[in-house]
Design a protein around this motif. Structure first.
Motif, PDB file in Angstrom:
ATOM      1  N   GLU A  59      41.586  47.167  38.238  1.00 53.17           N
ATOM      2  CA  GLU A  59      41.432  45.722  38.067  1.00 53.17           C
ATOM      3  C   GLU A  59      42.551  44.920  38.727  1.00 53.17           C
ATOM      4  O   GLU A  59      42.446  43.707  38.848  1.00 53.17           O
ATOM      5  CB  GLU A  59      41.383  45.380  36.571  1.00 53.17           C
ATOM      6  N   LYS A  60      43.610  45.591  39.167  1.00 51.08           N
ATOM      7  CA  LYS A  60      44.765  44.870  39.690  1.00 51.08           C
ATOM      8  C   LYS A  60      44.649  44.522  41.168  1.00 51.08           C
ATOM      9  O   LYS A  60      45.102  43.455  41.591  1.00 51.08           O
ATOM     10  CB  LYS A  60      46.038  45.686  39.459  1.00 51.08           C
ATOM     11  N   ASN A 102      38.210  42.781  43.206  1.00 48.34           N
ATOM     12  CA  ASN A 102      38.662  43.014  41.828  1.00 48.34           C
ATOM     13  C   ASN A 102      40.172  42.943  41.709  1.00 48.34           C
ATOM     14  O   ASN A 102      40.819  43.853  41.187  1.00 48.34           O
ATOM     15  CB  ASN A 102      38.173  44.399  41.365  1.00 48.34           C
ATOM     16  N   GLY A 103      40.774  41.868  42.208  1.00 48.64           N
ATOM     17  CA  GLY A 103      42.224  41.728  42.108  1.00 48.64           C
ATOM     18  C   GLY A 103      42.816  41.243  43.413  1.00 48.64           C
ATOM     19  O   GLY A 103      42.185  40.494  44.170  1.00 48.64           O
ATOM     20  N   SER A 122      36.692  38.475  41.198  1.00 52.07           N
ATOM     21  CA  SER A 122      37.038  38.410  39.785  1.00 52.07           C
ATOM     22  C   SER A 122      37.943  37.209  39.547  1.00 52.07           C
ATOM     23  O   SER A 122      38.552  36.674  40.483  1.00 52.07           O
ATOM     24  CB  SER A 122      37.751  39.699  39.351  1.00 52.07           C
ATOM     25  N   GLU A 123      38.039  36.799  38.302  1.00 51.12           N
ATOM     26  CA  GLU A 123      38.839  35.607  37.984  1.00 51.12           C
ATOM     27  C   GLU A 123      40.318  35.800  38.300  1.00 51.12           C
ATOM     28  O   GLU A 123      41.038  34.831  38.546  1.00 51.12           O
ATOM     29  CB  GLU A 123      38.653  35.252  36.507  1.00 51.12           C
ATOM     30  N   ASN A 124      40.783  37.058  38.315  1.00 55.70           N
ATOM     31  CA  ASN A 124      42.203  37.319  38.577  1.00 55.70           C
ATOM     32  C   ASN A 124      42.474  37.640  40.046  1.00 55.70           C
ATOM     33  O   ASN A 124      43.584  38.016  40.409  1.00 55.70           O
ATOM     34  CB  ASN A 124      42.695  38.485  37.715  1.00 55.70           C
ATOM     35  N   LEU A 126      43.415  37.349  43.908  1.00 53.06           N
ATOM     36  CA  LEU A 126      44.349  36.545  44.691  1.00 53.06           C
ATOM     37  C   LEU A 126      44.202  36.923  46.159  1.00 53.06           C
ATOM     38  O   LEU A 126      44.026  38.104  46.486  1.00 53.06           O
ATOM     39  CB  LEU A 126      45.802  36.786  44.245  1.00 53.06           C
ATOM     40  N   THR A 166      44.142  31.500  44.626  1.00 49.83           N
ATOM     41  CA  THR A 166      43.370  32.076  43.523  1.00 49.83           C
ATOM     42  C   THR A 166      41.890  32.171  43.881  1.00 49.83           C
ATOM     43  O   THR A 166      41.428  31.566  44.846  1.00 49.83           O
ATOM     44  CB  THR A 166      43.507  31.221  42.257  1.00 49.83           C
TER      45      THR A 166
END
Length: 258
Positions: A59-60, A102-103, A122-124, A126, A166
Motif C-alpha cells: 500500500e505504500k 497504490n501509493g 488510491s487516496e494516499n 503521491l 496528491t
C-alpha cells in the motif's frame, strides 16, 4: 520466462501485471525491467488479452522509480528498448493499459503512470518527477508527456521543483481518472470491465487514432485515421458486423476480437 520481481495473472481477457519489490518501494532494478518488458511483450502478442492493469504489491508504493542504489553501486541505469518498465517507449501497442496506483509513484514510476491510458489512484497516492533533486532528469517520457497531459505551466511547476502531487490534485490536474475510496485494484477492474464491454478492435483503433492524431492538425488526422492499421482491421472485422447486429437484435454482442 520465470519472474522474480513481478507477477503476471490472467482473468479472462484481462492481464494484471504486478510489480513485486515492496522491500525496495517497488523501484525497478535491471532484472525487474527485463521481466516487465517480457510481460508487456506477452500481453501485446496474446490475441486473447485485451486490457492490462499495471499495479504493485503493498500500500505504500506503486513504484519509486529507478533503483538508485543499484546505480550508485555501479550498476548503471539499464532500461529496455521499450522504455522504463518495458512500457514508456512502447508506441506500437494499441491495447489499453490501466495504472492502478497504490501509493508513491516517483520518477520512472510516475512515467509509467503517464504512459498508461487510464489512471486510478488510491487516496494516499503521491506523484512526482523529482529527478532534478538528485542530479538527473525524467528521461522516460515524463518531460514530454506531462506538459501534453496537464499543460505547460502546470507541468513546469511540477518538473522544475520536483514537488509531490496528491491523488486528488492529480485528479484536478487531469492525469488521474479516479481517486479510489476503496481497493484501488478493484476500482481499476471496474474500468477494465467497461472497456471489455466494447469491441476490442474498436478500442484498439480508437487508441491508435487518438495518439497518432495528437501530432498532426485535426483536418489531417481525419484523413489519416482511415489508413491506420488498427482502424482498417476494425472496419474489416467480424466484430464490425456483430456490433450492429447485436444492437438491432437487442442483445449483448459477442466479441471475437477479429
Amino acid at each position: 520466462m520465470s519472474y522474480e520481481y513481478i507477477n503476471y495473472e490472467v482473468e479472462g481477457a484481462l492481464a494484471i501485471i504486478t510489480i513485486n519489490r515492496p522491500e525496495a518501494h517497488n523501484a525497478l532494478n535491471a532484472r525487474a525491467h527485463v521481466e516487465l518488458e517480457n510481460a508487456f511483450d506477452r500481453f501485446a502478442a496474446d490475441p486473447d488479452q485485451w486490457v492490462a492493469i499495471i499495479t504493485a504489491t503493498g500500500e505504500k508504493a506503486f513504484c519509486a522509480g529507478h533503483d538508485l542504489k543499484q546505480q550508485a553501486a555501479g550498476g548503471g541505469m539499464v532500461v529496455p528498448e521499450t522504455g522504463f518498465a518495458g512500457l514508456t517507449g512502447r508506441f506500437d501497442m494499441n491495447k489499453p493499459v490501466i495504472a492502478a496506483v497504490n501509493g508513491v509513484a516517483m520518477g520512472g514510476g510516475f512515467e509509467i503512470v503517464l504512459a498508461s491510458d487510464i489512471v486510478v489512484a488510491s487516496e494516499n497516492a503521491l506523484f512526482a518527477l523529482p529527478e532534478p533533486r538528485v542530479g538527473l532528469a525524467a528521461l522516460a517520457g515524463g518531460i514530454q508527456r506531462l506538459p501534453r497531459e496537464i499543460g505547460l505551466k502546470r507541468a513546469m511547476g511540477m518538473m522544475l521543483t520536483g514537488r509531490r502531487v496528491t491523488a486528488q490534485e492529480g485528479y484536478q490536474l487531469g492525469f488521474v481518472n479516479e481517486v479510489a475510496t476503496g481497493n484501488v485494484l478493484d476500482a481499476a477492474k471496474r474500468w477494465a470491465v467497461d472497456i471489455l464491454a466494447c469491441s476490442p478492435l474498436s478500442v484498439q483503433a480508437t487508441k491508435e487514432a487518438v495518439l497518432k492524431g495528437l501530432t498532426v492538425p485535426v483536418e489531417q488526422a481525419l484523413v489519416d485515421e482511415w489508413a491506420y492499421p488498427a482502424m482498417q482491421a476494425m472496419l474489416a472485422s467480424a466484430d464490425a458486423v456483430e456490433g450492429p447486429a447485436a444492437f438491432a437484435e437487442k442483445r449483448a454482442p459477442k466479441w471475437q476480437g477479429k
